[in-house]
Design an enzyme around this catalytic site. Structure first.
Site, PDB file in Angstrom:
ATOM      1  N   ASP A 185       7.577  -7.994  -0.031  1.00  0.00           N
ATOM      2  CA  ASP A 185       6.350  -8.435  -0.695  1.00  0.00           C
ATOM      3  C   ASP A 185       6.029  -9.907  -0.413  1.00  0.00           C
ATOM      4  O   ASP A 185       5.065 -10.442  -0.934  1.00  0.00           O
ATOM      5  CB  ASP A 185       6.462  -8.179  -2.210  1.00  0.00           C
ATOM      6  N   LYS A 194       8.237  -0.983 -11.835  1.00  0.00           N
ATOM      7  CA  LYS A 194       8.038   0.068 -10.831  1.00  0.00           C
ATOM      8  C   LYS A 194       9.109   1.138 -10.963  1.00  0.00           C
ATOM      9  O   LYS A 194      10.213   0.851 -11.422  1.00  0.00           O
ATOM     10  CB  LYS A 194       8.130  -0.537  -9.423  1.00  0.00           C
ATOM     11  N   ARG A 241      -2.278 -10.906  -6.804  1.00  0.00           N
ATOM     12  CA  ARG A 241      -3.577 -11.558  -7.004  1.00  0.00           C
ATOM     13  C   ARG A 241      -3.463 -12.742  -7.957  1.00  0.00           C
ATOM     14  O   ARG A 241      -4.249 -13.686  -7.899  1.00  0.00           O
ATOM     15  CB  ARG A 241      -4.605 -10.529  -7.482  1.00  0.00           C
ATOM     16  N   GLU A 300       0.631  -8.593  -9.561  1.00  0.00           N
ATOM     17  CA  GLU A 300       1.029 -10.007  -9.615  1.00  0.00           C
ATOM     18  C   GLU A 300       0.568 -10.789  -8.392  1.00  0.00           C
ATOM     19  O   GLU A 300       0.389 -12.000  -8.467  1.00  0.00           O
ATOM     20  CB  GLU A 300       2.548 -10.113  -9.757  1.00  0.00           C
ATOM     21  N   ASP A 311       9.365  -7.861  -5.808  1.00  0.00           N
ATOM     22  CA  ASP A 311       8.402  -7.360  -6.794  1.00  0.00           C
ATOM     23  C   ASP A 311       8.961  -6.137  -7.516  1.00  0.00           C
ATOM     24  O   ASP A 311       8.918  -5.028  -7.004  1.00  0.00           O
ATOM     25  CB  ASP A 311       7.088  -7.008  -6.070  1.00  0.00           C
ATOM     26  N   ASP A 339       2.324  -5.703 -12.745  1.00  0.00           N
ATOM     27  CA  ASP A 339       2.621  -5.338 -11.358  1.00  0.00           C
ATOM     28  C   ASP A 339       1.480  -5.742 -10.405  1.00  0.00           C
ATOM     29  O   ASP A 339       1.634  -5.688  -9.196  1.00  0.00           O
ATOM     30  CB  ASP A 339       2.892  -3.826 -11.262  1.00  0.00           C
ATOM     31  N   LYS A 377       0.878 -14.442   0.470  1.00  0.00           N
ATOM     32  CA  LYS A 377       1.556 -13.979  -0.750  1.00  0.00           C
ATOM     33  C   LYS A 377       3.062 -14.034  -0.534  1.00  0.00           C
ATOM     34  O   LYS A 377       3.581 -13.422   0.385  1.00  0.00           O
ATOM     35  CB  LYS A 377       1.109 -12.554  -1.094  1.00  0.00           C
TER      36      LYS A 377
HETATM   37  N1  BES Z   1       3.343  -5.421  -3.862  1.00  0.00           N
HETATM   38  C1  BES Z   1       2.572  -4.405  -4.469  1.00  0.00           C
HETATM   39  C2  BES Z   1       1.705  -3.647  -3.482  1.00  0.00           C
HETATM   40  C3  BES Z   1       2.435  -2.798  -2.489  1.00  0.00           C
HETATM   41  C4  BES Z   1       2.627  -1.459  -2.716  1.00  0.00           C
HETATM   42  C5  BES Z   1       2.843  -3.333  -1.305  1.00  0.00           C
HETATM   43  C6  BES Z   1       3.253  -0.687  -1.780  1.00  0.00           C
HETATM   44  C7  BES Z   1       3.493  -2.559  -0.366  1.00  0.00           C
HETATM   45  C8  BES Z   1       3.683  -1.227  -0.600  1.00  0.00           C
HETATM   46  C9  BES Z   1       1.647  -5.002  -5.522  1.00  0.00           C
HETATM   47  O1  BES Z   1       2.138  -6.121  -6.175  1.00  0.00           O
HETATM   48  C10 BES Z   1       1.425  -3.965  -6.548  1.00  0.00           C
HETATM   49  O2  BES Z   1       2.351  -3.622  -7.228  1.00  0.00           O
HETATM   50  N2  BES Z   1       0.195  -3.481  -6.641  1.00  0.00           N
HETATM   51  C11 BES Z   1      -0.143  -2.478  -7.580  1.00  0.00           C
HETATM   52  C12 BES Z   1      -1.468  -2.839  -8.202  1.00  0.00           C
HETATM   53  C13 BES Z   1      -1.842  -1.974  -9.357  1.00  0.00           C
HETATM   54  C14 BES Z   1      -0.924  -2.256 -10.531  1.00  0.00           C
HETATM   55  C15 BES Z   1      -3.273  -2.257  -9.720  1.00  0.00           C
HETATM   56  C16 BES Z   1      -0.248  -1.165  -6.827  1.00  0.00           C
HETATM   57  O3  BES Z   1      -0.728  -1.149  -5.698  1.00  0.00           O
HETATM   58  O4  BES Z   1       0.200  -0.155  -7.368  1.00  0.00           O
HETATM   59 ZN    ZN Z   2       3.501  -7.242  -5.133  1.00  0.00          ZN
HETATM   60 MN    MN Z   3       3.294  -5.607  -7.875  1.00  0.00          MN
END
Ligand code: BES
Ligand code: ZN
Ligand code: MN
Length: 506
Positions: A280, A269, A343, A341, A262, A339, A257
């Site tokens: 990220d 966020k 996947r 993104e 992000d 968010d 990834k």
């Molecule tokens: N990059 C984040 C995941 C992340 C969170 C990595 C904290 C490192 C530390 C990912 O893109 C994300 O935002 N995931 C969301 C998914 C949700 C919207 C289903 C998350 O984990 O909140």
């Molecule tokens: Zn992310």
């Molecule tokens: Mn995200």
């Protein structure tokens, strides 16, 4: 990479040899069951143990200065009970951290007792980890002072292979750290592609970089949807390492990834700690790191690295919650949360991976906050479509001391991804969020054995020592090298060797 590179050396050495070795500091790992021999260093250790001045706990230190008969000015005795890689890691880490402020350029670490490969590996990696400093975006960089490490072992010839592997691991880990630490404006998709092209200066490595037009032609609608909110152009990086004698040997594909920043997109966020979302692209950085290590070790395997890279930004042209896009696989996706993104960029890369007829595909991603909650920073979340693959990855993690933990893939976890408006939604509910994300990815990884590593918790550490860890480069490298150990027979097999059934079906 501007950061000062560390040089490593391994030498056969007993305690007398260590005492007269020229270095700025000498670190000796000592166990309570130390058997005294002749010489000043042995006497010193025996006396310290007798006086109870060296606590029997891995990493406890006893520091001395200007000891008569010892060439190195600074002498550090470090407790290390069993020669387990975990204890060696702790002991060497503590010693190097303690010496970080001193003006130590050349360090001798003496693993007095007979030591196995794992201990050698742990010592090299821990010393590199503890002395690493990020300098790239400082105007007056203060690079690491420790630039030369000599490892003193009973019989260097015995540990040479493990030593080479450890040094290669460090090179990969430090490249991964460098890119993950860089702020978003110093690690754009184009710059990551530049780093990949640089790796391709090694003769075994090739690199191809696709831009927006080519990606559109491939039909990567999910990847494009994420990139739409950014002025920064997306890049799809394809790295190939060809080391197998049999050029057509099915490769292992690593997918990283590569979200260079992000923000969450329209599903933006919260501000606190958003800066950390520069990491990220740690999955991508780990793929670059692994290729760096491969260039060094030249194992007899074939590896492909795929990096879908873009920014996730809010904008007038950004993808909106509820938008439906068509992925390269043909499946339509309702983007309920912009968010989620990672996947979206990964699913198109997983489809692209099919063209390599891979032996196995492993994706590596800072995918979910839920995985941080589940496993913290100790173990990466590991999902695997077969038990054999899960075992391979878990074993690689154990031997590289870069741990992971298998998570489930029951179909019930995919319930939340159902929607009336597309084939699949990109988010389910909050419960089991790391698993739901994996279930989403699994829909796009049906043509080959597949595993997914969620490194959201392990690629970065917060607090005072805030920064990238370079994980899971050690795990991945170990996993790939284990294949190289198995590969020779396959290479020598007659050409009429039948292709695996899954390939004919595909
Ligand atoms: N990059 C984040 C995941 C992340 C969170 C990595 C904290 C490192 C530390 C990912 O893109 C994300 O935002 N995931 C969301 C998914 C949700 C919207 C289903 C998350 O984990 O909140
Ligand atoms: Zn992310
Ligand atoms: Mn995200």
């Amino acid at each position: 990479m501007k950061n000062a590179i560390m040089n490593f050396e391994i030498q056969s050495m007993d305690l007398s040899g260590a005492a007269t070795h020229k270095a700025d500091a000498l670190v000796v790992l000592v166990s309570q069951s130390f058997k005294p021999v002749k010489g000043v260093l042995s006497d010193l250790i025996a006396a310290a143990l007798k006086a109870g001045d060296l606590e029997a706990k891995a990493g406890k230190l006893l520091a001395m200065y200007d000891v008569a008969g010892i060439t190195s000015r600074r002498v550090l005795l470090v407790s290390c009970e069993a020669g387990t890689s975990r204890q060696v890691r702790q002991a060497v880490g503590a010693a190097v951290a303690a010496l970080k402020t001193a003006n130590v350029r050349r360090l001798l670490v003496c693993l007095a007792a007979p030591c196995d490969d794992a201990a050698v590996r742990a010592a090299v990696c821990a010393a590199a980890d503890a002395s690493y400093v990020y300098t790239t975006t400082k105007s007056k960089p203060e690079p690491r002072t420790l630039t030369h490490l000599t490892l003193g072992v009973a019989d260097a010839a015995q540990n040479r292979g493990a030593f080479a592997k450890a040094v290669a691991t460090v090179r990969g880990v430090e490249l991964a750290k460098e890119w993950a630490n860089r702020p978003g404006n110093h690690a754009t998709p184009t710059m990551l592609a530049g780093a990949a092209k640089e790796l391709a200066r090694s003769p075994q490595i090739q690199c191809e970089v696709l831009g927006p037009k080519q990606v559109a032609k491939l039909g990567m609608g999910a990847f494009i949807a994420v990139a739409k909110g950014s002025e920064e152009e997306l890049r799809f990086i394809v790295l190939r390492y060809n080391g197998a004698a049999n050029k057509t040997q099915a490769p292992t594909v690593l997918v990283g990834k590569g979200i260079s920043f992000d923000t969450g997109g329209i599903s933006i966020k919260p501000a606190p700690e958003m800066d950390e979302m520069k990491y990220d692209m740690s999955g991508a950085a780990s793929v670059l790191g692994v290729f760096r290590s491969l260039a060094e070790l030249k194992p007899a395997i074939n590896v492909v690295g795929l990096i879908p890279s873009c920014e996730n930004m809010p904008d007038g042209r950004a993808v909106k919650p509820g938008d439906v896009v068509t992925s390269m696989s043909g499946q339509t996706i309702e983007i309920l949360n912009t968010d989620a993104e990672g996947r979206l960029v990964l699913c198109d890369a997983l489809t692209y991976a099919e063209r390599f007829n891979p032996r196995v595909v492993v994706d590596i991603a800072t995918l979910t906050g839920a995985c941080v909650i589940a496993l913290g920073g100790v173990r990466s979340g590991m999902f695997a479509s077969t038990d054999a693959l899960a075992t391979e990855l878990a074993t690689a993690g154990e031997s590289a001391q870069d741990l992971c933990w298998r998570m489930p893939l029951d179909d019930e976890y995919a319930e939340g991804l159902k929607t009336h408006f597309a084939d699949v939604a990109n988010v389910g509910g909050r419960p089991g969020g790391a698993v739901t994300a994996a279930k989403y990815l699994q829909r796009f990884a049906t043509k080959y054995p597949w595993a997914h590593l969620d490194i959201a918790g392990t690629a970065w550490k917060g607090g005072a020592a805030k920064g990238a860890t370079g994980r899971p480069v050690p795990l991945l490298l170990e996993f790939l090298l284990a294949q190289a150990d198995k590969a020779p027979q396959a290479d020598k097999a007659p050409a009429k060797r039948t292709a695996p059934a899954r390939r004919r079906k595909a």
